[in-house]
Motif scaffolding. Sequence first.
Motif, PDB file in Angstrom:
ATOM      1  N   THR A 109       0.832  -1.201   0.000  1.00 36.44           N
ATOM      2  CA  THR A 109       0.000   0.000   0.000  1.00 36.44           C
ATOM      3  C   THR A 109       0.868   1.253   0.000  1.00 36.44           C
ATOM      4  N   GLU A 110       2.077   1.137   0.549  1.00 33.47           N
ATOM      5  CA  GLU A 110       2.974   2.287   0.648  1.00 33.47           C
ATOM      6  C   GLU A 110       4.414   1.808   0.553  1.00 33.47           C
ATOM      7  N   LEU A 157       1.584   3.659  -9.651  1.00 35.67           N
ATOM      8  CA  LEU A 157       1.375   5.006  -9.125  1.00 35.67           C
ATOM      9  C   LEU A 157       0.123   5.670  -9.684  1.00 35.67           C
ATOM     10  N   ARG A 165       1.193   4.462  -2.589  1.00 32.44           N
ATOM     11  CA  ARG A 165       1.714   5.692  -1.998  1.00 32.44           C
ATOM     12  C   ARG A 165       3.238   5.569  -1.942  1.00 32.44           C
ATOM     13  N   TRP A 167       6.955   7.489  -1.184  1.00 31.00           N
ATOM     14  CA  TRP A 167       7.680   8.611  -0.575  1.00 31.00           C
ATOM     15  C   TRP A 167       9.170   8.337  -0.754  1.00 31.00           C
ATOM     16  N   THR A 196       5.583  14.580  -8.867  1.00 27.65           N
ATOM     17  CA  THR A 196       5.239  15.190  -7.581  1.00 27.65           C
ATOM     18  C   THR A 196       3.891  15.891  -7.621  1.00 27.65           C
ATOM     19  N   GLU A 199      -0.958  13.131  -5.927  1.00 25.67           N
ATOM     20  CA  GLU A 199      -1.184  13.195  -4.479  1.00 25.67           C
ATOM     21  C   GLU A 199      -0.482  12.071  -3.730  1.00 25.67           C
ATOM     22  N   ASN A 200      -0.260  10.948  -4.412  1.00 29.31           N
ATOM     23  CA  ASN A 200       0.311   9.778  -3.743  1.00 29.31           C
ATOM     24  C   ASN A 200       1.828   9.688  -3.867  1.00 29.31           C
ATOM     25  N   VAL A 201       2.459  10.694  -4.468  1.00 27.29           N
ATOM     26  CA  VAL A 201       3.917  10.668  -4.637  1.00 27.29           C
ATOM     27  C   VAL A 201       4.551  11.872  -3.952  1.00 27.29           C
TER      28      VAL A 201
END
Length: 281
Positions: A109-110, A157, A165, A167, A196, A199-201
Amino acid sequence: MTSPHRSAARIQIGTTLRRMREEAGLPRERPAEVLHCTTTKIGNIETAVSGVRRAELEKLLDLYDVDEATRDDLLNLNTEANRRRPRSKLGGMIQPWLRRILDVEATATEALYSSFELVPAVLQTEAYARALMVACGVSGETLEKNLQVRMERRALLTDREPPLRFWAVIAEPALRANIGGPEVMRDQAKHLLALTELENVVVQVMPQGAGTHPLTGTTLTLFRLPDKLPSLVSVDTPFGDHFVDAVHLVEKTSHWFDYTRAKALGVEESRELLTRITEET
């Protein structure tokens, strides 16, 4: 009460079996019929709550019509997962195989990424990825196939629901490394800027001269998994990725990542630096 330990190998086997079943278009009832068990057991195998015996795994691989190379890989990994032996200081470590790594990534999920040298695979342009692979001696049909697989990873993505998600904390030297030449690096920086906007990056840059932090000199990804699966850390080494599953080491890595991203430039500052790099390259 804490949940029972589930090794990195068992998680990879489970996520891969789930992917195979879904690709075959089969509900859980079908493998349950083959193993003469309940659908709950199939669910437990796929989410690594329980392991799978070799005879059961062989039946599932037959059901999913798996090729010999994949079959041997999973059977050998299952043997390692069930072998009792002293744990290494890095926790559950395995010899990676690309398909299983992708299954873990696709299930996550992340993902939290940190590197001093490289842009993460899911954020790479094709030209950047090609330059990296060519430098490692990959060529011909193998090169094109690997590039195709890497480019398909980017869909996590944008095309998956919910999307992964992601980061990333990338050190400034990685963005000025001249991999593939100035044009490739400029396009890579532009690609990061565009991502960028999602919203999820999140991309943060560790500026040159920032000093040391707990993840200095390390390239790793911390995967957060669904279905109450424990998190995994994938450490990139010259000999491939190694998975770390020991709970205390995963938690320590999570704390180290928090410290690292707190020390990096903020999101907007990072975007400004990426913009300057595109202009200077």
